[in-house]
Design an enzyme around this catalytic site. Structure first.
Site, mmCIF file in Angstrom:
data_model
loop_
_atom_site.group_PDB
_atom_site.id
_atom_site.type_symbol
_atom_site.label_atom_id
_atom_site.label_comp_id
_atom_site.label_asym_id
_atom_site.label_seq_id
_atom_site.Cartn_x
_atom_site.Cartn_y
_atom_site.Cartn_z
ATOM 1 N N ALA A 87 -12.147 2.007 7.894
ATOM 2 C CA ALA A 87 -12.428 2.581 9.184
ATOM 3 C C ALA A 87 -12.753 4.501 8.917
ATOM 4 O O ALA A 87 -12.636 5.035 9.978
ATOM 5 C CB ALA A 87 -11.288 2.405 10.212
ATOM 6 N N GLU A 132 0.892 -1.054 0.176
ATOM 7 C CA GLU A 132 -0.053 -0.212 0.082
ATOM 8 C C GLU A 132 0.792 1.204 -0.101
ATOM 9 O O GLU A 132 1.866 1.299 0.713
ATOM 10 C CB GLU A 132 -0.845 -0.036 1.243
ATOM 11 C CG GLU A 132 -1.866 -1.097 1.174
ATOM 12 C CD GLU A 132 -2.927 -1.072 2.245
ATOM 13 O OE1 GLU A 132 -2.774 -0.202 3.182
ATOM 14 O OE2 GLU A 132 -3.670 -1.910 2.291
ATOM 15 N N HIS A 160 -8.034 1.629 1.317
ATOM 16 C CA HIS A 160 -7.927 1.300 2.919
ATOM 17 C C HIS A 160 -8.609 2.362 3.750
ATOM 18 O O HIS A 160 -8.281 2.698 4.408
ATOM 19 C CB HIS A 160 -6.398 1.196 3.332
ATOM 20 C CG HIS A 160 -6.253 0.523 4.616
ATOM 21 N ND1 HIS A 160 -5.030 -0.316 4.704
ATOM 22 C CD2 HIS A 160 -7.066 0.192 5.510
ATOM 23 C CE1 HIS A 160 -5.219 -0.572 6.219
ATOM 24 N NE2 HIS A 160 -6.520 -0.509 6.493
HETATM 25 P P1 NAD Z 1 -10.903 -9.082 16.362
HETATM 26 O O1 NAD Z 1 -9.813 -9.428 16.869
HETATM 27 O O2 NAD Z 1 -12.218 -8.685 17.041
HETATM 28 O O3 NAD Z 1 -11.494 -10.416 15.362
HETATM 29 C C1 NAD Z 1 -10.578 -11.363 14.619
HETATM 30 C C2 NAD Z 1 -11.015 -12.479 14.668
HETATM 31 O O4 NAD Z 1 -10.008 -13.454 14.054
HETATM 32 C C3 NAD Z 1 -10.637 -13.158 16.352
HETATM 33 O O5 NAD Z 1 -12.127 -13.684 16.441
HETATM 34 C C4 NAD Z 1 -9.865 -14.350 15.845
HETATM 35 O O6 NAD Z 1 -9.942 -15.523 16.822
HETATM 36 C C5 NAD Z 1 -9.757 -14.570 14.600
HETATM 37 N N1 NAD Z 1 -8.734 -15.329 13.967
HETATM 38 C C6 NAD Z 1 -7.616 -15.070 14.285
HETATM 39 N N2 NAD Z 1 -6.779 -16.024 13.797
HETATM 40 C C7 NAD Z 1 -7.444 -16.687 12.826
HETATM 41 C C8 NAD Z 1 -7.400 -17.511 11.825
HETATM 42 N N3 NAD Z 1 -6.174 -18.120 11.448
HETATM 43 N N4 NAD Z 1 -8.462 -17.959 10.911
HETATM 44 C C9 NAD Z 1 -9.796 -17.365 11.374
HETATM 45 N N5 NAD Z 1 -9.807 -16.712 12.059
HETATM 46 C C10 NAD Z 1 -8.633 -15.987 12.968
HETATM 47 O O7 NAD Z 1 -10.843 -7.794 15.287
HETATM 48 P P2 NAD Z 1 -11.789 -7.110 14.390
HETATM 49 O O8 NAD Z 1 -12.153 -5.744 15.153
HETATM 50 O O9 NAD Z 1 -12.882 -8.059 13.898
HETATM 51 O O10 NAD Z 1 -10.678 -6.721 13.040
HETATM 52 C C11 NAD Z 1 -10.133 -7.886 12.221
HETATM 53 C C12 NAD Z 1 -9.249 -7.236 11.477
HETATM 54 O O11 NAD Z 1 -9.783 -6.395 10.308
HETATM 55 C C13 NAD Z 1 -8.219 -6.416 12.068
HETATM 56 O O12 NAD Z 1 -7.066 -7.286 12.449
HETATM 57 C C14 NAD Z 1 -7.775 -5.658 10.929
HETATM 58 O O13 NAD Z 1 -6.436 -6.156 10.443
HETATM 59 C C15 NAD Z 1 -8.668 -5.537 9.988
HETATM 60 N N6 NAD Z 1 -9.384 -4.063 9.986
HETATM 61 C C16 NAD Z 1 -9.073 -3.626 8.738
HETATM 62 C C17 NAD Z 1 -9.694 -2.224 8.685
HETATM 63 C C18 NAD Z 1 -9.739 -1.269 7.455
HETATM 64 O O14 NAD Z 1 -9.597 0.079 7.419
HETATM 65 N N7 NAD Z 1 -9.983 -2.093 6.276
HETATM 66 C C19 NAD Z 1 -10.191 -1.321 9.880
HETATM 67 C C20 NAD Z 1 -10.003 -2.258 11.135
HETATM 68 C C21 NAD Z 1 -9.718 -3.677 11.186
#
Ligand code: NAD
Length: 302
Positions: A279, A255, A276
């Site tokens: 959020a 990115e 991206h």
């Molecule tokens: P979260 O921690 O609540 O949920 C993540 C889930 O993934 C957890 O339940 C965890 O058990 C699960 N997990 C971990 N390893 C795994 C695997 N190998 N296979 C399947 N599941 C697995 O986090 P969230 O708030 O739901 O956010 C998830 C992700 O979204 C963040 O880590 C971040 O990378 C991404 N995100 C992206 C943006 C964006 O701007 N696009 C913004 C916020 C978050």
């Protein structure tokens, strides 16, 4: 006590921090400058732009807290911070609704060619006949990662009358009308797959060439988590061959996505992409800002 904000926070959060009585500075320092300045910083506040690498942490002689305004911690060397006794705080859940809404927006845009239709119209082309799409109704969606965002996505897609599957190694049951399944079942049975896992050693290229081979023909893939979770070379091939009907991408392994592979990917007509912005809503940034400031002020008082 000096609090340095290296990536911009919401205005009201910034004002609260400024009025907190601590020495607050706010300026984006690039890595070299940050390494020089970090010995004078007690609390470093970042969003996703600043990479808080091991050498920055090592140079932070007075660093006590790394505050990540957001969820993903893949831009912070958490292990190094732990080793140095530096507390890492973030705002889990605060931007989940925004990301979930964007993922669903990408899903509908892929299924109904909204972005392509817009581009064609702006280019003076009436492509009504070429843009027949698909409904979400009664189709199967597989959610990879059933945490905050995954659950918000599920809640909303149930209202579309979809069959919702979820895979998460740490979730064994749910009171939602969602089937918790293994990863292979997600790949084999889903018409739509949406990714909501953090980027870790375990999730890097989780959606690989082999995964695409297991998927249904004509699957739609959404990634609003982290670019590295999908092998984008394999995705390119699956899109180009028609195996994957369309992909909705908010994140990329590189990115901004300006290298050859990402440029090639973006040129495909069946890719819908955003820079991206999962959020990036007024509401999420307000929530994230308020929560991170609450947490910082609570921690520095300890
Ligand atoms: P979260 O921690 O609540 O949920 C993540 C889930 O993934 C957890 O339940 C965890 O058990 C699960 N997990 C971990 N390893 C795994 C695997 N190998 N296979 C399947 N599941 C697995 O986090 P969230 O708030 O739901 O956010 C998830 C992700 O979204 C963040 O880590 C971040 O990378 C991404 N995100 C992206 C943006 C964006 O701007 N696009 C913004 C916020 C978050």
């Amino acid at each position: 006590m000096r609090i340095h904000v290296n990536d911009p926070l919401d205005k009201s959060a910034m004002e609260r921090l400024m009025n907190s009585g601590y020495n607050v500075t706010s300026e984006h320092l690039e890595k070299d400058e940050l390494i020089k300045e970090i010995p004078n910083i007690d609390v470093l506040v970042v969003r996703s732009a600043t990479k808080v690498t091991a050498d920055i942490i090592e140079a932070g002689k007075n660093l006590k807290i790394i505050a990540r305004a957001g969820t993903g911690l893949d831009n912070v060397d958490v292990e190094k911070a732990k080793e140095k006794g530096i507390k890492v705080i973030n705002t889990p859940g605060a931007n989940g609704i925004s990301v979930a809404e964007l993922a669903i927006g990408l899903m509908i845009s892929c299924a109904r060619h909204i972005a392509k239709g817009t581009m064609d119209l702006k280019n003076g082309e009436w492509t009504k006949k070429q843009l027949k799409g698909h409904e979400l109704y009664k189709r199967t969606v597989g959610i990879i990662g059933f945490g905050n965002i995954g659950r918000e996505v599920a809640k909303r897609l149930l209202a579309f009358d979809m069959r919702v599957l979820a895979y998460d190694p740490f979730v064994k049951e749910t009171d939602m009308n969602v089937e918790i399944v293994d990863l292979d079942t997600i790949f084999k049975e889903s018409d739509f797959i949406t990714i909501h896992v953090p980027l870790t050693n375990e999730t890097k290229h989780l959606v690989s060439k082999e995964a695409f081979e297991k998927m249904k023909d004509g699957v739609i893939l959404i990634n609003a988590a982290r670019g590295g979770v999908v092998d984008e070379e394999a995705l390119y091939n699956a899109l180009a061959s028609g195996k994957v009907y369309a992909a909705g991408l908010d994140v990329f392994e590189v990115e901004p996505p300006t290298d050859e592979l990402r440029k090639k990917l973006l040129e495909l007509p069946n890719v819908v992409a955003t820079p991206h912005i999962g959020a990036s809503t007024v509401e999420a940034q307000l929530r994230v800002g308020q929560i991170i400031v609450d947490k910082i002020l609570e921690e520095v008082k300890k």
